[in-house]
Enzyme design. Structure first.
Site, PDB file in Angstrom:
ATOM      1  N   GLU A  10      -9.028  -2.633  -6.351  1.00 47.83           N
ATOM      2  CA  GLU A  10      -8.577  -3.798  -5.604  1.00 47.83           C
ATOM      3  C   GLU A  10      -9.531  -4.150  -4.475  1.00 47.83           C
ATOM      4  O   GLU A  10      -9.673  -5.303  -4.108  1.00 47.83           O
ATOM      5  CB  GLU A  10      -7.171  -3.548  -5.049  1.00 47.83           C
ATOM      6  CG  GLU A  10      -6.607  -4.711  -4.276  1.00 47.83           C
ATOM      7  CD  GLU A  10      -5.268  -5.189  -4.808  1.00 47.83           C
ATOM      8  OE1 GLU A  10      -4.812  -4.668  -5.838  1.00 47.83           O
ATOM      9  OE2 GLU A  10      -4.691  -6.091  -4.192  1.00 47.83           O
ATOM     10  N   ASP A 106      -4.166  -2.190  -7.087  1.00 40.20           N
ATOM     11  CA  ASP A 106      -2.918  -1.749  -6.507  1.00 40.20           C
ATOM     12  C   ASP A 106      -1.825  -1.685  -7.581  1.00 40.20           C
ATOM     13  O   ASP A 106      -1.672  -2.627  -8.363  1.00 40.20           O
ATOM     14  CB  ASP A 106      -2.533  -2.765  -5.428  1.00 40.20           C
ATOM     15  CG  ASP A 106      -1.633  -2.139  -4.400  1.00 40.20           C
ATOM     16  OD1 ASP A 106      -1.900  -0.996  -4.019  1.00 40.20           O
ATOM     17  OD2 ASP A 106      -0.662  -2.792  -3.994  1.00 40.20           O
ATOM     18  N   TYR A 310       2.027   6.254  -1.947  1.00 38.36           N
ATOM     19  CA  TYR A 310       1.906   4.801  -2.077  1.00 38.36           C
ATOM     20  C   TYR A 310       2.848   4.005  -1.145  1.00 38.36           C
ATOM     21  O   TYR A 310       4.061   4.203  -1.170  1.00 38.36           O
ATOM     22  CB  TYR A 310       2.186   4.431  -3.533  1.00 38.36           C
ATOM     23  CG  TYR A 310       1.993   2.969  -3.846  1.00 38.36           C
ATOM     24  CD1 TYR A 310       0.718   2.458  -4.061  1.00 38.36           C
ATOM     25  CD2 TYR A 310       3.077   2.110  -3.912  1.00 38.36           C
ATOM     26  CE1 TYR A 310       0.543   1.128  -4.333  1.00 38.36           C
ATOM     27  CE2 TYR A 310       2.914   0.766  -4.190  1.00 38.36           C
ATOM     28  CZ  TYR A 310       1.640   0.274  -4.395  1.00 38.36           C
ATOM     29  OH  TYR A 310       1.469  -1.045  -4.650  1.00 38.36           O
TER      30      TYR A 310
END
Ligand SMILES: [Zn+2]
Length: 711
Positions: A10, A106, A310
């Site tokens: 990303e 992501d 995360y």
């Protein structure tokens, strides 16, 4: 020629980490290459939906007559500002030796969309795999690459991402243009932005409608404890001061009969681990972080330090496969202030029953935010990182701790016709509440514990006996207007938007709330940058401009109902339970209805700014704005006039938050009635990681630009 896999991350910082683990060492312009892998990166989105003018010439001009704009299929365009990076990727993907593409953006809806649009635009049609990981540690990355998923498993997520962006385009573009043209004012609205703003302005309306009043309560001192006068289950609220004085004189120096003493053991289970919204709330309340700040700092803890899992998760649970890793996650905290507890937990064991916390069905994409197995080295964290990390670590250890157990005692007394009650607690096992003692001071002081009562005291009291009453006091309580939202309370309101809806069926559907955990911080920032709300200390205050926008926006777009239902349908699309086509055709129908409502309105735009300057040309109110150089701009709010003056007086240098480094980006935007405005925006550039931020600043500047010249 041996074949290589192409890895798409990303952003650059993540790409570098992946490259390191994959043994790719040769740094090239825009990518890193190794023997088996070529690692490159996006900078957030590199591809976006085309602007209206792309579909029809009639859409070039902002006018009511060309609305609604409903192209049957929306098309993607490579974004101008980051074109170079896209070209690098597209060229790499044409290489003969690259046979597989691994999506490593992501692991969520937006990340999926970032990758899929790039892949689509670059024309890749060979094999695609998906890296799906919940932490950025070396072992998690290795594990993830060893078990790459088939990209087809994430097709639903991609469809949901596309549906999200299409819905935002149809609603946002049309309603923004309709409002702007109809009211001759720069008014932007959106699927998530407008209902959020409406929450804030309706609170302001409530405050204005509020009529102050007060009441009195009465508390009597019994020496060993004190008790309040009750009416049924609640403290008695006495409306007149005179009556309260009469009760005081009746009770004082009288005696009361103990009618009952009840003691019950109570248990309080530890709280659940953090999801993003809950963490943003606590960080706002305890550390005064904005939602955006929390997300930014959290991202660093995840990506750079790799010590938390995360961030953009909406789950407060973990799955069974995480349970065996708990001891090593605790060991990773050994050299921190929590080390004493975690070492003990590793050695002697921790809470046995984790049933509340381990719920397979409540983890969809990612589990709760918890520490990883990466040992924490506190000296590497800056102050904010350390503070936020402490909250996460504290909560994780609390989850693994025993219940808080206490005896709650209720003493009921009577005197004349009055009932008095006293509640107190005797702690038996502090359990998870003990852990906070290890936390840093700013977190520690956030903890409020109940009044404790000495255990021996209760034993000396007996039912049916009489106690002399000492001093009795009446206390005046002012009823205060409802508080404005802080970021913490606004996040709750967005999350539980169903609360504001009366229909019980819809309430059930609204479980997801307004927006997603990953986007709520961004929405708040957007409302601020559009000048619809302002920060006043911890509170979010709507500007007259924002209140006027809500007054003029169609009711349907303000209510959390519609947006909540849409959000739920997006989730259903990602799970393959709703159809993209049906959803989009519903969105188009609603867009037509929204545009029609605005066209038919008889209202006019007239915000009331207190003490506002009047425009010398058209006599409209002018709005005050401060730019990144600290200069004060007064903008005429009538769009067809758009007069602007810059005050010569500058603010102090310190008032400007970011250092301005030369990086000129020139963007064009069409504003109001077909005037071409050239925007020069100086943006801030520190390091490569911040590049995305710069792009974002420039992109948003379309809505808050400052006129430089007209052509
Ligand atoms: Zn004017």
């Amino acid at each position: 020629m041996s074949s290589k896999a192409f890895v798409l991350a990303e952003k650059p910082s993540v790409a570098r980490e992946l490259a390191k683990v994959l043994g790719a060492r040769s740094s090239q312009k825009g990518y890193i290459e190794g023997d088996s892998y070529v690692v490159s990166w996006a900078l957030g989105h590199l591809v976006e939906l085309a602007e209206p003018a792309h579909y029809a010439d009639a859409f070039r001009r902002w006018s009511l007559s060309s609305l609604p704009m409903l192209p049957s299929k929306l098309e993607q365009m490579v974004m101008e500002g980051t074109k170079e990076q896209f070209e690098i990727i597209a060229t790499l993907l044409k290489r003969k030796d690259i046979s597989t593409l691994i999506i490593a953006t992501d692991a969520g809806r937006e990340g999926e969309l970032v990758a899929r649009w790039i892949i689509k635009k670059a024309g890749w049609n060979k094999e695609i795999k998906r890296l799906w990981i919940s932490s950025q540690t070396k072992s998690a990355i290795e594990e993830g690459f060893a078990h790459l998923q088939d990209a087809s498993l994430y097709e639903g997520l991609y469809r949901a991402g596309e549906a999200r962006s299409a819905a935002d385009w149809y609603v946002g573009m049309n309603v923004t243009r309709a409002l702007t043209c109809r009211y001759d004012a720069k008014l932007s609205a959106g699927r998530v932005q407008t209902p959020t703003l409406a929450l804030i302005t309706s609170k302001e309306d409530e405050r204005e409608a509020f009529l102050g009043s007060s009441y009195w309560t009465i508390r009597a001192n019994f020496g060993l404890f004190s008790a309040s006068v009750y009416e049924g289950e609640e403290v008695m609220k006495i409306e007149s001061e005179e009556t309260s004085k009469e009760i005081v004189s009746l009770l004082e120096n009288n005696s009361a009969l103990i009618s009952s003493i009840e003691t019950n053991e109570r248990k309080e289970e530890p709280p659940l681990a953090y999801d993003l919204t809950e963490l943003q709330r606590d960080a706002n309340t305890i550390l005064s972080f904005s939602a955006k700040e929390t997300l930014d700092v959290l991202q660093k803890l995840y990506e750079v330090h790799k010590i938390v899992s995360y961030p953009r998760t909406d789950s407060r649970y973990i799955t069974k496969d995480i349970v065996p890793t708990i001891p090593s996650r605790l060991r990773a905290l050994s050299h921190t202030e929590f080390g004493q507890v975690t070492d003990m937990y590793v050695k002697d064991g921790y809470r046995e029953d984790l049933g509340r916390f381990v719920v397979e069905s409540k983890v969809t994409d990612h589990h709760a935010i918890i520490p990883t197995e990466q040992p924490v080295v506190l000296s590497r964290l800056n102050e904010k990182e350390k503070a936020l990390w402490s909250l996460i670590a504290l909560r994780f250890i609390q989850v693994l701790s025993k219940d808080y157990v206490y005896d709650s005692t209720l003493i009921t007394l009577s005197c004349d016709s009055f009932t008095l009650k006293s509640r107190s607690v005797v702690k038996k096992q502090n359990g998870w509440r003990d852990i906070i003692a290890f936390a840093p001071d700013d977190i520690k002081k956030s903890e409020v514990l109940d009044d404790a009562l000495d255990d021996g005291l209760i034993g000396s009291l007996t039912e049916g006996s009489k106690l002399p009453i000492g001093k009795v006091r009446a206390k005046k309580v002012n009823i205060t207007p409802p508080l404005r939202y802080t970021e913490a309370t606004l996040l709750s309101a967005m999350e539980h938007a169903g609360r504001f809806v009366e229909d019980s069926e819809i309430k059930k559907d609204l479980k997801g709330g307004i927006g997603t955990p990953a986007t709520r911080a961004e929405i708040i920032e957007k409302l601020i940058s559009n000048h619809y709300i302002e920060r006043e200390g911890r509170y979010l205050v709507p500007t007259p401009y924002g209140r006027e926008l809500v007054r003029l926006a169609p009711d349907m777009l303000q209510s959390p109902e519609l947006t909540g239902i849409w959000e739920k349908r997006l989730t259903a699309i990602s799970e393959g339970e709703d159809s993209y086509d049906v959803f989009i055709s519903d969105i188009k129908e609603k867009t037509k209805e929204l545009v029609r409502t605005i066209k038919l309105s008889n209202e006019s735009f007239s915000p009331s700014f207190e003490g506002a300057k009047k425009c010398p040309h058209c006599k409209s109110d002018m709005m005050k704005n401060i730019d990144e150089l600290g200069r004060v701009h007064n903008l005429c709010l009538s769009l067809s006039c758009s007069y602007e003056e810059v005050e010569t007086k500058k603010l102090k240098k310190e008032a400007i938050t970011a250092p301005v480094v030369k990086m000129k980006t020139v963007a064009t935007a069409t504003s109001g009635q077909t005037k071409k405005v050239i925007v020069k925006k100086k943006a801030v550039k520190h390091r490569e990681e911040d590049y995305e931020t710069v792009i974002e600043v420039v992109r948003q500047s379309k809505l808050q630009f400052r006129k430089e010249s007209f052509k």
